[in-house]
Design an enzyme around this catalytic site. Structure first.
Site, PDB file in Angstrom:
ATOM      1  N   TYR A 194      -3.230  19.867  11.379  1.00 10.48           N
ATOM      2  CA  TYR A 194      -3.948  18.628  12.469  1.00 10.48           C
ATOM      3  C   TYR A 194      -3.737  18.944  13.196  1.00 10.48           C
ATOM      4  CZ  TYR A 194      -4.824  14.173  14.071  1.00 10.48           C
ATOM      5  OH  TYR A 194      -5.458  12.918  15.119  1.00 10.48           O
ATOM      6  N   ASP A 241     -23.961  17.629  12.136  1.00  9.63           N
ATOM      7  CA  ASP A 241     -22.723  18.346  11.710  1.00  9.63           C
ATOM      8  C   ASP A 241     -22.019  19.651  12.637  1.00  9.63           C
ATOM      9  OD1 ASP A 241     -20.988  19.704  11.113  1.00  9.63           O
ATOM     10  OD2 ASP A 241     -21.674  20.030   8.719  1.00  9.63           O
TER      11      ASP A 241
HETATM   12  N1  NAP Z   1      -6.355   7.578  13.575  1.00  9.01           N
HETATM   13  C1  NAP Z   1      -5.397   7.743  14.413  1.00  9.01           C
HETATM   14  O1  NAP Z   1      -4.001   7.265  13.688  1.00  9.01           O
HETATM   15  C2  NAP Z   1      -5.536   8.579  15.373  1.00  9.01           C
HETATM   16  C3  NAP Z   1      -4.089   8.753  16.128  1.00  9.01           C
HETATM   17  C4  NAP Z   1      -4.518   9.139  17.433  1.00  9.01           C
HETATM   18  C5  NAP Z   1      -5.476   9.868  17.406  1.00  9.01           C
HETATM   19  N2  NAP Z   1      -6.385  10.144  17.010  1.00  9.01           N
HETATM   20  C6  NAP Z   1      -8.317  10.590  17.519  1.00  9.01           C
HETATM   21  O2  NAP Z   1      -8.491   9.419  17.410  1.00  9.01           O
HETATM   22  C7  NAP Z   1      -9.686  10.069  17.303  1.00  9.01           C
HETATM   23  C8  NAP Z   1     -10.591   8.926  16.542  1.00  9.01           C
HETATM   24  O3  NAP Z   1     -10.014   9.196  15.136  1.00  9.01           O
HETATM   25  P1  NAP Z   1     -10.428   7.520  14.309  1.00  9.01           P
HETATM   26  O4  NAP Z   1      -9.414   7.119  13.672  1.00  9.01           O
HETATM   27  O5  NAP Z   1     -11.608   6.999  15.121  1.00  9.01           O
HETATM   28  O6  NAP Z   1     -10.993   8.581  13.386  1.00  9.01           O
HETATM   29  P2  NAP Z   1     -11.624   8.853  11.754  1.00  9.01           P
HETATM   30  O7  NAP Z   1     -11.996   7.005  11.063  1.00  9.01           O
HETATM   31  O8  NAP Z   1     -11.815   9.387  10.509  1.00  9.01           O
HETATM   32  O9  NAP Z   1     -13.457   8.836  12.801  1.00  9.01           O
HETATM   33  C9  NAP Z   1     -13.468  10.388  12.894  1.00  9.01           C
HETATM   34  C10 NAP Z   1     -15.332  10.678  12.183  1.00  9.01           C
HETATM   35  O10 NAP Z   1     -15.826  12.223  12.809  1.00  9.01           O
HETATM   36  C11 NAP Z   1     -16.685  12.293  11.576  1.00  9.01           C
HETATM   37  N3  NAP Z   1     -16.793  13.261  11.451  1.00  9.01           N
HETATM   38  C12 NAP Z   1     -15.630  14.476  10.258  1.00  9.01           C
HETATM   39  N4  NAP Z   1     -16.449  15.361  10.866  1.00  9.01           N
HETATM   40  C13 NAP Z   1     -17.162  15.566  11.320  1.00  9.01           C
HETATM   41  C14 NAP Z   1     -18.247  16.970  10.968  1.00  9.01           C
HETATM   42  N5  NAP Z   1     -18.136  18.388  10.929  1.00  9.01           N
HETATM   43  N6  NAP Z   1     -19.127  16.771  12.030  1.00  9.01           N
HETATM   44  C15 NAP Z   1     -19.555  15.224  12.723  1.00  9.01           C
HETATM   45  N7  NAP Z   1     -18.807  14.191  12.484  1.00  9.01           N
HETATM   46  C16 NAP Z   1     -17.610  14.334  12.079  1.00  9.01           C
HETATM   47  C17 NAP Z   1     -16.020  11.670  10.607  1.00  9.01           C
HETATM   48  O11 NAP Z   1     -17.316  11.380   9.477  1.00  9.01           O
HETATM   49  P3  NAP Z   1     -16.136  11.714   7.970  1.00  9.01           P
HETATM   50  O12 NAP Z   1     -15.372  10.343   7.424  1.00  9.01           O
HETATM   51  O13 NAP Z   1     -17.435  11.659   6.688  1.00  9.01           O
HETATM   52  O14 NAP Z   1     -15.433  12.418   7.642  1.00  9.01           O
HETATM   53  C18 NAP Z   1     -15.788  10.469  11.284  1.00  9.01           C
HETATM   54  O15 NAP Z   1     -16.644   8.707  10.847  1.00  9.01           O
HETATM   55  C19 NAP Z   1     -10.008  11.562  17.100  1.00  9.01           C
HETATM   56  O16 NAP Z   1      -9.900  12.487  17.357  1.00  9.01           O
HETATM   57  C20 NAP Z   1      -8.395  11.549  16.120  1.00  9.01           C
HETATM   58  O17 NAP Z   1      -7.851  13.126  15.948  1.00  9.01           O
HETATM   59  C21 NAP Z   1      -6.372   9.124  15.808  1.00  9.01           C
END
Ligand code: NAP
Length: 288
Positions: free
Chosen positions: A124, A33
């Protein structure tokens, strides 16, 4: 070279681990975590990675409005611990960030450059910007802002706009989709290829430390993106354009968050395809 990937179960983290293969040291909330600062630093010092990529984030934009402390602990607090570990290990940090740091109305519309003033709206967006500022305190850092991620269709856990549209398009004849938010949806396998180039994890020369924008090329709206998804998925559903106000989401969304990627483009790495071509590639795999 061993590379810690946090958020390794997420959309981006899992694809990064796939492309890094045996070099990835995968961590997610089930194994560490990131809000436990003591545990984070201790684990990093034990693993002694040569680089850390922070793909973990609190990404539920609307829910963040009612859970600001939890969101801030993940998106900013955790970065403090990673920066501390990187400092002790003298290793680089790749911090992933978002187009949401640009929340201002853009008139006339023109893609945002890395050095332009940020204006995050909502918890966010604000906490992601805080995370960027903390990451910038790491002597060796890259901060990559991206937009509208969608993982491979074979990624079982991925929750994203494309998957949601395909599901709803199978259930309904017409869908109301926001037409006044401009963005560039980005296919995760392409982003990961670019990240490997930018960091030199592909064996090449790393890019200078700093902030980079990496998205697919071009721009669209969520409404036009949905229409293109239905066309590619061969679904008969139609799209009805609505405004952001009509949709009424809890958290504010940027009205124009198209990113200027020319700094990345000038590095001469793998070109990011146009968003339509990227989507076509997604559906080649989807329909296979
Ligand atoms: N998705 C988009 O459209 C988008 C757009 C622009 C930028 N981004 C950025 O790109 C990056 C990756 O996004 P993504 O879409 O791959 O996100 P994601 O699928 O939500 O993956 C994020 C991961 O982080 C984990 N996490 C959350 N809290 C945590 C904690 N306390 N300790 C350890 N792990 C934790 C989540 O676990 P849980 O699922 O169990 O919470 C999940 O596996 C992020 O920085 C996001 O801000 C995303």
């Amino acid at each position: 070279m061993s590379i810690v990937v946090t958020g390794a179960n997420g959309q981006l983290g899992s694809e990064l681990c796939r492309q890094l293969g045996g070099r990835a040291l995968s961590l997610d909330i089930d194994t560490l975590d990131l809000t436990d600062s003591h545990a984070v630093v201790e684990r990093m010092l034990a693993l002694r990675p040569e680089a850390i990529v922070n793909c973990a984030a609190y990404t539920q934009v609307d829910k963040a409005e009612s859970e600001p402390d939890r969101c801030r602990a993940v998106n900013a607090g955790a970065v403090t611990s990673l920066v501390e570990a990187c400092g002790s290990l003298d290793c680089p940090l790749l911090q992933i960030s978002t187009d949401y740091v640009f929340g201002a109305v853009r008139q006339p519309p023109r893609p945002w450059r890395e050095d332009e003033p940020t204006s995050p709206q909502g918890v966010y967006a604000q906490t992601k910007l805080e995370g960027e500022r903390i990451a910038a305190g790491c002597p060796k850092h890259w901060i990559v802002r991206t937009c509208g991620l969608y993982a491979r269709p074979t990624d079982p856990r991925a929750a994203n706009f494309v998957r949601t549209m395909v599901r709803l398009g199978q259930q309904r004849r017409e869908l109301a989709v926001v037409a006044d938010q401009h963005c560039t949806p980005t296919y995760v396998p392409h982003l990961v290829r670019a990240l490997l180039f930018l960091t030199g994890f592909d064996g090449g020369r790393p890019a200078p430390w700093g902030v980079y924008h990496v998205t697919s090329a071009g721009q669209t709206t969520w409404c036009d993106f949905a229409a293109e998804i239905f066309r590619r998925a061969q679904l008969p559903a139609t799209v009805r354009p609505i405004t952001t106000a009509e949709y009424g989401a809890t958290a504010a969304r940027p009205s124009y968050s198209v990113l200027d990627t020319s700094a990345y483009d000038r590095l001469g790495g793998p070109a990011m395809p146009d968003w339509r071509d990227a989507l076509a590639e997604y559906f080649e795999e989807f329909l296979r």
